[in-house]
Design a protein around this motif. Structure first.
Motif, short mmCIF file in Angstrom:
data_model
loop_
_atom_site.label_atom_id
_atom_site.label_comp_id
_atom_site.label_asym_id
_atom_site.label_seq_id
_atom_site.Cartn_x
_atom_site.Cartn_y
_atom_site.Cartn_z
N GLY A 230 3.57 -22.98 -31.30
CA GLY A 230 5.02 -22.97 -31.27
C GLY A 230 5.52 -23.00 -29.84
N ALA A 231 6.82 -22.90 -29.70
CA ALA A 231 7.41 -22.87 -28.35
C ALA A 231 6.82 -21.69 -27.57
CB ALA A 231 8.92 -22.74 -28.44
N GLY A 232 6.40 -21.96 -26.33
CA GLY A 232 5.83 -20.92 -25.49
C GLY A 232 4.40 -20.57 -25.80
N ALA B 236 -3.42 -20.12 -32.30
CA ALA B 236 -2.24 -20.28 -31.45
C ALA B 236 -1.87 -18.93 -30.86
CB ALA B 236 -1.07 -20.86 -32.24
N VAL B 237 -1.67 -18.89 -29.54
CA VAL B 237 -1.36 -17.63 -28.86
C VAL B 237 -0.28 -17.89 -27.82
CG1 VAL B 237 -3.73 -16.81 -29.16
CG2 VAL B 237 -3.07 -17.93 -27.02
N PRO B 238 0.49 -16.86 -27.44
CA PRO B 238 1.46 -17.04 -26.36
C PRO B 238 0.76 -17.50 -25.08
CG PRO B 238 1.86 -14.98 -27.51
CD PRO B 238 0.55 -15.50 -28.02
N ALA B 239 1.36 -18.48 -24.40
CA ALA B 239 0.76 -18.99 -23.16
C ALA B 239 0.59 -17.87 -22.13
CB ALA B 239 1.62 -20.10 -22.59
N SER B 240 1.50 -16.89 -22.14
CA SER B 240 1.42 -15.80 -21.18
C SER B 240 0.22 -14.90 -21.43
CB SER B 240 2.70 -14.96 -21.24
OG SER B 240 2.89 -14.42 -22.54
N CYS B 241 -0.38 -15.00 -22.61
CA CYS B 241 -1.55 -14.17 -22.95
C CYS B 241 -2.87 -14.86 -22.62
CB CYS B 241 -1.52 -13.82 -24.44
SG CYS B 241 -0.17 -12.73 -24.94
#
Length: 335
Positions: free
Chosen positions: A26-28, A125-130
Motif C-alpha cells: 500500500g501507500a508508504g 508488505a511492510v511499512p517502508a520505514s520499517c
C-alpha cells in the motif's frame, strides 16, 4: 504465494501451510520477498492464542529478512533489490506513550506478524520505514538475527552497564545467549547461565560463558549477582532469579511470560536491599544499533541451528517446543 496461516489458535492442528493471495504494497509500504524468518517464543504464544492483540486467521513471523521487490505509492527508498531486515513494530505515533518517546509501549500496539500478516510467507508488505538496508557481507544467518538482537540491545540499554559486575542469566536459548554476548561487550566481569536443558548448557559453554549450570546454587556465589536477567518467562525461574540479586543490584525481566501467570517475591527484600526491577519490551531505537553491532563483527551465526523450508513448519514448531534446537529460521523460498 505459500504461507503459514494460524486458523485455530490453541489447538494441536491450529495452523496450516497453504496458498494465499499475494500481498500488494500500500501507500508508504514495500513488498519484501522473504529470505528467512525466525521462530521465537512470541510465535508459540500466538499459536496458543495467548496474545490479546492478535486477530485470526493470521500469518505470524516477525524476525524477517529479505529483498525489496516492489514499492508502494510515495516510496522511493529502500530501492527494489535492496536486502533488508524488518523492524516489525509499528507504533501509532499519536498516543501518550509515543508522544513521550516510548513508542515500544504504544497504546495502539501493532506489529508485523502479530497484529497483521508477517514473514512466514513468501512475500510480505511492510511499512517502508520499517525496512532497514543491510550492509554488504552480512551473512544470511546474521541478517535473520537482527530483530531478536535488537530486542537484546534494548534490554542492554535498560541495564546500568557498570563494568566489573557479575551477571546471571536464566535461559541458555537464543535470547539468553544474545544477552550474554552483549553484556560481555559492556564490561561484565563474569557471565553465568542457568538452564535445565543439558544440550543448551553444553552449547553455552562453547559460546564463551563463564559457567553454565542447571541450578544457580552450583555457582557458589553467596552474595548474589549485581545483575540477574530472566530470558525464559518461566515463573519458577523468575522467582529463583529475584532471590539471587545482590544488595543494590538489578533484575531484568526480559523473557515473555504467560500473561495469565503471576510470580511471588518479597517486597521487603526489594525495599531493604534497594533492588531495581526492570522490564524490557521488544525494540526501542535499537534496530540500527543491532545491525551495526553485527557489522562490526559480533559473531552470532552459531546460534542458528536449523534452517527449514516453510513446508516443515510443523517440525520446526515441534523442535522448538522440545528444546532440541537453538534458533530455527524458516526459509519460504526453499523446498
Amino acid at each position: 504465494m505459500r504461507a503459514l496461516v494460524v486458523t485455530e489458535p490453541g489447538t494441536p492442528d491450529g495452523f496450516v501451510v497453504t496458498e494465499v493471495p499475494d500481498p500488494r504494497p500500500g501507500a508508504g509500504e514495500v513488498l519484501v520477498r522473504v529470505a528467512s524468518c525466525g521462530l521465537c517464543g512470541t510465535d508459540m504464544h500466538l499459536l496458543d492464542g495467548e496474545l490479546p492483540a492478535a486477530r485470526y486467521p493470521l500469518i505470524p513471523g516477525h524476525e524477517l529478512t529479505g529483498e525489496v521487490v516492489a514499492l508502494g505509492a510515495g516510496v522511493s527508498a529502500p530501492a527494489v533489490g535492496t536486502r533488508v531486515a524488518v523492524d516489525p513494530n509499528m507504533p501509532c505515533g499519536t498516543c501518550h506513550y509515543c508522544r513521550i518517546g516510548r513508542g515500544n509501549l504504544c497504546a495502539d500496539y501493532r506489529a508485523v506478524g502479530v497484529t497483521r500478516d508477517g514473514g512466514f510467507a513468501e512475500l510480505v508488505a511492510v511499512p517502508a520505514s520499517c525496512a532497514y538496508p543491510l550492509p554488504d557481507g552480512l551473512s544470511a544467518a546474521a541478517a535473520g538475527l537482527v530483530e531478536p538482537l535488537s530486542c537484546a540491545v534494548h534490554g542492554l540499554h535498560r541495564l546500568p552497564r557498570r563494568p566489573g559486575e557479575h551477571y546471571l542469566i536464566y535461559g541458555a536459548g537464543t535470547m539468553g545467549l544474545m544477552m550474554a554476548a552483549l553484556v560481555r561487550t559492556a564490561g561484565a566481569a563474569s557471565v553465568s547461565v542457568v538452564d535445565l536443558n543439558a544440550d543448551r548448557l553444553a552449547f553455552a559453554e562453547s559460546f564463551g560463558v563463564d559457567a553454565a549450570v542447571a541450578d544457580a546454587d552450583a555457582l557458589g556465589r553467596a552474595p548474589g549477582f549485581e545483575v540477574v536477567i530472566d530470558a525464559t518467562g518461566v515463573v519458577a525461574a523468575i522467582e529463583d532469579g529475584l532471590g539471587r540479586v545482590r544488595r543494590g543490584g538489578t533484575f531484568l525481566q526480559f523473557g515473555v511470560a504467560d500473561p495469565a501467570r503471576t510470580a511471588s517475591f518479597s517486597p521487603y527484600r526489594v525495599y531493604h536491599h534497594e533492588i531495581d526491577i526492570l522490564g524490557s519490551m521488544a525494540v526501542h531505537h535499537s534496530f540500527g544499533p543491532a545491525i551495526d553491532v553485527l557489522a562490526a563483527g559480533l559473531d552470532l551465526d552459531p546460534l542458528v541451528s536449523d534452517v527449514l523450508p516453510l513446508d516443515d513448519a510443523a517440525e520446526a514448531v515441534r523442535r522448538f517446543r522440545a528444546g532440541t534446537c537453538r534458533k530455527i529460521q524458516l526459509a519460504p523460498g526453499t523446498v
